[in-house]
Write an enzyme that holds these catalytic residues in place. Structure first.
Site, PDB file in Angstrom:
ATOM      1  N   GLY A 240     -22.281 -17.087 -18.845  1.00  0.00           N
ATOM      2  CA  GLY A 240     -22.077 -17.602 -20.194  1.00  0.00           C
ATOM      3  C   GLY A 240     -22.454 -16.537 -21.211  1.00  0.00           C
ATOM      4  N   LYS A 241     -21.990 -16.686 -22.415  1.00  0.00           N
ATOM      5  CA  LYS A 241     -22.383 -15.771 -23.485  1.00  0.00           C
ATOM      6  C   LYS A 241     -22.038 -16.415 -24.813  1.00  0.00           C
ATOM      7  CE  LYS A 241     -23.779 -12.124 -22.869  1.00  0.00           C
ATOM      8  NZ  LYS A 241     -25.130 -11.522 -22.788  1.00  0.00           N
ATOM      9  N   GLY A 242     -22.877 -16.150 -25.812  1.00  0.00           N
ATOM     10  CA  GLY A 242     -22.630 -16.645 -27.152  1.00  0.00           C
ATOM     11  C   GLY A 242     -22.677 -15.532 -28.162  1.00  0.00           C
TER      12      GLY A 242
END
Length: 547
Positions: A240-242
């Protein structure tokens, strides 16, 4: 083919997969390569005349002939089946006129690599050739690069086509718009994203960055890298990454707190300890993670300490979390230094380009080790160098006092970017991505590069380094110590720094050994790492009935 890969991304990925196999076969037998000469001459002539139409036709002719020369009717059929998509790839040309003159030489270099009779080297040249073409055709696209590398590695690992297609498409991309209160009293509407790349193994895991140049393509690529990183070291996470596209320097603390809380509020339905665990990244840290977990718990009405990692110790954070990535880089560096030079080599000279959290803790871990001496360090404001070794304590004290190593009372000053070319055995880029391109690679004096930052070596740079027998340890292995520490925090393991460091280094050592077993000559460690990671991620999909 999934909708996510329609268009140019899919075409480049298929090109890489098909041409890689064709080049591998041609390099094994090296037959009929003179047949490629006329197409190269036409590329040269079209570039000289600035005739883009003729240039596209000549490039298509070259690459089609290359695949046909491999003598495999299935490869040829796959390539020709791309039809209009191939035409669009070679015709959709945004290259500036100044970049056209070197195209013929790029194609000649590829032919020379095939003629060398070394299949692995030829495939590396082909991959760099295609990615270089893409960069010349327009701005670099980190997502395109990530997909292309993943497709090539997955095909080499023998992953089923349908499973690989699924692995290369992100499970979910969420876009949000947040009202940001700036320090000057104005308001800006900023865009943020959260990408969950693959959830087959477990919940998504990855940091959240705040930066004015953040893009969805970058966030998608980083999420994919997190999937591979977790798979490589055997963690039960997907990637995941934001990201939030804003310059955090334009906000005071109150504005930052509101931004993080509003961002988390909009994403709350897809976050949580069994859904997606967020963590710090560029321009975010313990403070921002404290605000994030506070908001999630307020929204859910229950305690959720393991929904966020990288928190302050007072909120359940891991005491050794800040040092974990840098100390992990040190463990990986030692393993690959031993593989390249043997256990008795040393002291090896180490240059660290970037003296932030990771660089400082790496230097701390190497300080006092008789096998290494830190001879150069840099940060945004300057650099220091001493062939005999720098005093790490003095460097860290200068950063604490002045915010930079530039005036540290150890060694002599040097230009910041000169650290990349400093005399050393091991170079550790530990700041930002893309710093070692083709030009920078030519100046590198190190024999071993360890990617502590995310993506510091470009595809073109890696090709130049490989030609000079420079070993590159990829980021998905080199900086995995951070996500391992996040896993311990998520599990709420608090067994003492020494025991957790031992467990972290054991996981990294196991991953290093598997990569070295896959690539015993230490050539193209990135592809070896990706193949192992993608194979493990694919196994999770197959266990769920994919295929």
């Amino acid at each position: 083919m999934t909708e996510a890969f329609e268009g140019r991304e899919a075409g480049i990925g298929i090109r890489l997969a098909v041409e890689a196999e064709a080049v591998r076969r041609l390099a094994t037998e090296a037959r009929g390569l003179t047949a490629l000469g006329p197409a190269i001459d036409r590329i040269d002539e079209a570039a000289r005349l600035r005739d883009r139409v003729a240039l596209a036709e000549a490039e298509l002719e070259f690459h089609t002939n290359l695949v046909e020369l491999a003598g495999d009717r299935f490869l040829t059929a796959d390539y020709r089946a791309m039809g209009d998509r191939l035409q669009r790839i070679f015709s959709d040309d945004g290259r500036s006129l100044s970049t056209l003159d070197g195209l013929a030489d790029m194609h000649r270099a590829l032919v020379r690599a095939i003629a060398s009779g070394e299949p692995d080297a030829a495939v590396r040249e082909m991959r760099a050739h295609v990615l270089d073409e893409e960069r010349l055709a327009g701005p670099a696209d980190p997502w395109l690069d990530a997909v292309a590398r993943g497709r090539l590695a997955g095909a080499a690992a023998g992953v089923e086509h349908a499973v690989l297609e699924r692995l290369l498409a992100p499970d979910r991309c969420v876009e949000v718009h947040v009202s940001a209160q700036l320090a000057d009293g104005t308001t800006a509407i900023v865009t943020g994203w959260r990408v969950q790349h693959d959830l087959a193994v477990g919940p998504a895991k990855g940091g959240t960055r705040l930066h004015p140049s953040t893009t969805l393509a970058e966030v998608k690529a980083l999420a994919m890298t997190m999937t591979w990183k977790c798979a490589l070291v055997g963690l039960p996470f997907g990637g995941g990454k934001g990201g939030i596209r804003i310059d955090p320097a334009r906000m005071d603390e109150r504005g930052r707190r509101r931004l993080i809380r509003d961002y988390v509020t909009l994403l709350a339905p897809v976050l949580g300890p069994e859904r997606d665990i967020i963590a710090p990244d560029v321009n975010s840290g313990e403070r921002e993670m404290a605000w994030a977990v506070d908001r999630l718990e307020a929204l859910s009405g229950r305690s959720m300490p393991n929904a966020v990692t990288g928190k302050p110790v007072a909120l359940g954070g891991l005491a050794g979390r800040r040092a974990a990535t840098g100390h992990g880089v040190a463990a990986v560096l030692r393993r690959f230094a031993s593989a390249r030079w043997g256990r008795e080599a040393g002291p090896l000279r180490v240059a660290i380009a970037g003296f932030g959290n990771v660089g400082q803790h790496l230097a701390e871990a190497l300080d006092g080790d008789p096998g290494f001496r830190v001879v150069a360090v840099s940060d945004a404001a300057g650099a220091r160098y001493d062939e005999r070794g720098l005093a790490v304590d003095a460097l860290r004290a200068a950063v604490a006092r002045d915010g930079t190593v530039a005036g540290a009372p150890t060694g002599r000053p040097m230009e910041r970017d000169a650290v990349l070319a400093a005399p050393c055995d091991v170079l550790v880029p530990a700041a930002v991505g893309g710093v070692i391109d083709a030009d920078a690679a030519d100046a590198v004096q190190a024999s071993l590069i360890v990617e502590a930052a995310n993506g510091p070596v470009t595809a073109a740079g890696e090709r130049r380094l490989a030609a000079r027998d420079v070993t590159v340890v990829p980021d998905l292995l080199a900086n995995a110590g951070g996500v391992i520490a996040s896993y311990f925090e998520w599990r709420r393991l608090h067994e003492g720094d020494r025991e957790l460091a031992r467990r972290r280094d054991a996981l990294l050592a196991e991953a290093c050994d598997r990569v070295i077993e896959r690539a015993p000559d230490l050539a193209d460690l990135r592809q070896a790492s990706l193949q192992l990671a993608i194979d493990r991620a694919a196994a999770a999909h197959l266990a769920r009935g994919a295929g």
